[in-house]
Design a protein around this motif. Structure first.
Motif, PDB file in Angstrom:
ATOM      1  N   ALA A  88       0.760  -1.154  -0.049  1.00  0.00           N
ATOM      2  CA  ALA A  88       0.011  -0.080  -0.157  1.00  0.00           C
ATOM      3  C   ALA A  88       0.916   1.251   0.173  1.00  0.00           C
ATOM      4  O   ALA A  88       1.902   1.140   0.592  1.00  0.00           O
ATOM      5  N   GLU A  89       0.603   2.310  -0.702  1.00  0.00           N
ATOM      6  CA  GLU A  89       1.319   3.320  -0.970  1.00  0.00           C
ATOM      7  C   GLU A  89       0.519   4.681  -0.930  1.00  0.00           C
ATOM      8  O   GLU A  89      -0.471   4.736  -1.558  1.00  0.00           O
ATOM      9  N   LEU A  90       0.750   5.728   0.044  1.00  0.00           N
ATOM     10  CA  LEU A  90       0.007   7.043  -0.071  1.00  0.00           C
ATOM     11  C   LEU A  90       0.951   8.091  -0.277  1.00  0.00           C
ATOM     12  O   LEU A  90       2.183   8.272   0.438  1.00  0.00           O
ATOM     13  N   THR A 103       5.687  10.432   1.327  1.00  0.00           N
ATOM     14  CA  THR A 103       5.120   9.234   0.929  1.00  0.00           C
ATOM     15  C   THR A 103       5.301   8.091   1.917  1.00  0.00           C
ATOM     16  O   THR A 103       6.238   8.045   2.750  1.00  0.00           O
ATOM     17  N   THR A 144       4.684   3.957   2.652  1.00  0.00           N
ATOM     18  CA  THR A 144       4.643   2.564   1.991  1.00  0.00           C
ATOM     19  C   THR A 144       4.539   1.726   2.980  1.00  0.00           C
ATOM     20  O   THR A 144       5.342   1.663   3.957  1.00  0.00           O
ATOM     21  N   TYR A 171      -7.727   7.130  10.104  1.00  0.00           N
ATOM     22  CA  TYR A 171      -7.960   8.147   9.037  1.00  0.00           C
ATOM     23  C   TYR A 171      -8.928   8.997   9.704  1.00  0.00           C
ATOM     24  O   TYR A 171     -10.162   8.453  10.060  1.00  0.00           O
ATOM     25  N   ARG A 231      -7.316  11.670  -2.481  1.00  0.00           N
ATOM     26  CA  ARG A 231      -6.567  10.661  -2.107  1.00  0.00           C
ATOM     27  C   ARG A 231      -7.171   9.892  -0.726  1.00  0.00           C
ATOM     28  O   ARG A 231      -6.597   8.972  -0.110  1.00  0.00           O
ATOM     29  N   ASP A 242      -9.548   7.713  -0.687  1.00  0.00           N
ATOM     30  CA  ASP A 242      -9.784   6.261  -0.828  1.00  0.00           C
ATOM     31  C   ASP A 242      -8.308   5.574  -0.528  1.00  0.00           C
ATOM     32  O   ASP A 242      -8.480   4.477   0.029  1.00  0.00           O
ATOM     33  N   VAL A 243      -7.156   6.186  -0.991  1.00  0.00           N
ATOM     34  CA  VAL A 243      -6.168   5.445  -0.747  1.00  0.00           C
ATOM     35  C   VAL A 243      -5.774   5.433   0.775  1.00  0.00           C
ATOM     36  O   VAL A 243      -5.136   4.644   1.133  1.00  0.00           O
ATOM     37  N   ALA A 244      -5.983   6.510   1.376  1.00  0.00           N
ATOM     38  CA  ALA A 244      -5.656   6.434   2.776  1.00  0.00           C
ATOM     39  C   ALA A 244      -6.404   5.579   3.470  1.00  0.00           C
ATOM     40  O   ALA A 244      -5.864   4.966   4.504  1.00  0.00           O
ATOM     41  N   TYR A 250      -7.435   2.602   2.309  1.00  0.00           N
ATOM     42  CA  TYR A 250      -7.108   1.311   1.960  1.00  0.00           C
ATOM     43  C   TYR A 250      -5.770   1.138   2.774  1.00  0.00           C
ATOM     44  O   TYR A 250      -5.364  -0.134   3.252  1.00  0.00           O
ATOM     45  N   PHE A 251      -5.138   2.107   2.832  1.00  0.00           N
ATOM     46  CA  PHE A 251      -3.673   1.949   3.810  1.00  0.00           C
ATOM     47  C   PHE A 251      -4.128   1.560   5.297  1.00  0.00           C
ATOM     48  O   PHE A 251      -3.470   0.830   5.601  1.00  0.00           O
TER      49      PHE A 251
END
Length: 313
Positions: free
Chosen positions: A2-4, A10, A12, A50, A93, A95-97, A99-100
């Motif tokens: 997973a990468e934000l 950044t 990872t 989050y 971002r 959704d990415v957070a 998922y992280f």
């Protein structure tokens, strides 16, 4: 994996560590940039969250108490923009957070990582050498010695002492406090056996800090680098089993009885034996929970105690 990627840097995650690389854009706090790239092992993490806001939100990585020398020495005194374990997330971002967060939480659950405090540092602390300036002095640390030089505006007391030099073996602890209101902050090196406490402007072992300017963050990094090389404040006493310690007494073979018991005291002796057995087993359990006895030592000693109280024919 997973990468934000956000303005602050950044993050990872590869199921074992979170790798944090600070951003280099204008506006990223100098403490983050000076700290540089580092990794956080899964065993040092207590949780992650989050926090949504009207525009985007904030991602926070929570560490176990005592795992990181920087958080330990600053005691929650870092402002959000300087804290390397949280980043602002823009709306694109989110959704990415999320998922992280799910990836880290799943790994913590699968590995059954406890979220309680630790008695040793799980992160190495900032790299050295380091030099940091306060209001009235400059501190430097090369990994083995701390050196203090005074500026022109230092107090007469500090000038009287002259430059200061400490080996790690001379130090009991390092303390860092941000300024609060009209009260100055400080970077203080507490030497062994010292009980006197002076105000930062008069303490020859302290550098005075005003506010939390970008430059002040470097003093926090230097404090963390020193703390990482000193004994952990939550570390217990030496757990070596020496004569006279509770653990040594627990592992020692039972002493032989001094003389036979009178026949008329059989029932009383049986009750006494039962109570003594329970006391000894409770003591062993406490020693295991405190980490003084290993699981193997506990099992072997428990068997020996039970054998004494219930001997085989």
């Amino acid at each position: 994996m997973a990468e934000l990627m956000v303005r602050d840097g950044t993050w990872t995650f590869d199921d074992e560590v979170v790798r944090i690389v600070p951003g280099r854009e204008r506006g990223v706090h100098k403490l983050r940039q000076d700290l540089g790239e580092f990794t956080v092992p899964l065993t040092a993490m207590a949780g992650i969250a989050y926090e949504p806001a009207r525009k985007g939100g904030r991602l926070r990585l929570r560490l176990r108490d005592g795992a990181d020398p920087l958080l330990q020495v600053t005691g929650g005194g870092l402002p959000d923009e300087a804290n390397p374990y949280q980043v602002s997330v823009d709306a694109a971002r989110v959704d990415v957070a999320e998922y992280f967060v799910d990836a880290v939480r799943q790994a913590l659950m699968l590995e059954q990582i406890p979220d309680g405090p630790v008695d040793r540092y799980l992160l190495p602390g900032p790299s050295v050498p380091l030099s940091a300036a306060g209001v009235d002095g400059i501190a430097s640390f090369d990994g083995e010695r701390v050196h203090l030089e005074w500026r022109w505006n230092t107090s007469e007391t500090k000038r009287h002492w002259g430059p200061r030099d400490f080996a790690l073996a001379d130090l009991e602890a390092v303390e860092w406090r941000a300024a609060a209101g009209l009260e100055s902050g400080y970077l203080r090196f507490r030497t062994r056996g010292t009980t006197e406490r002076f105000a930062p402007e008069h303490d020859p072992n302290s550098i005075e800090l005003w506010g939390f300017k970008k430059e002040s963050g470097t003093t926090a990094l230097l404090a963390a680098a020193v703390a990482a090389r000193l004994p952990h404040p939550s570390a217990g006493p030496d757990k070596t089993l020496t004569a006279g310690t509770p653990a040594a007494a627990a592992l020692a073979p039972p002493a032989p009885e001094a003389s036979p018991r009178p026949a008329g005291a059989a029932s009383t002796a049986a009750a006494d034996d039962h109570d003594a057995l329970l006391r000894r087993l409770r003591e062993l359990g406490e020693l295991r929970r405190e980490g003084i006895l290993t699981e193997e030592e506990f099992t072997a000693t428990k068997a020996a105690v039970l054998q004494r109280f219930h001997p085989t024919g």
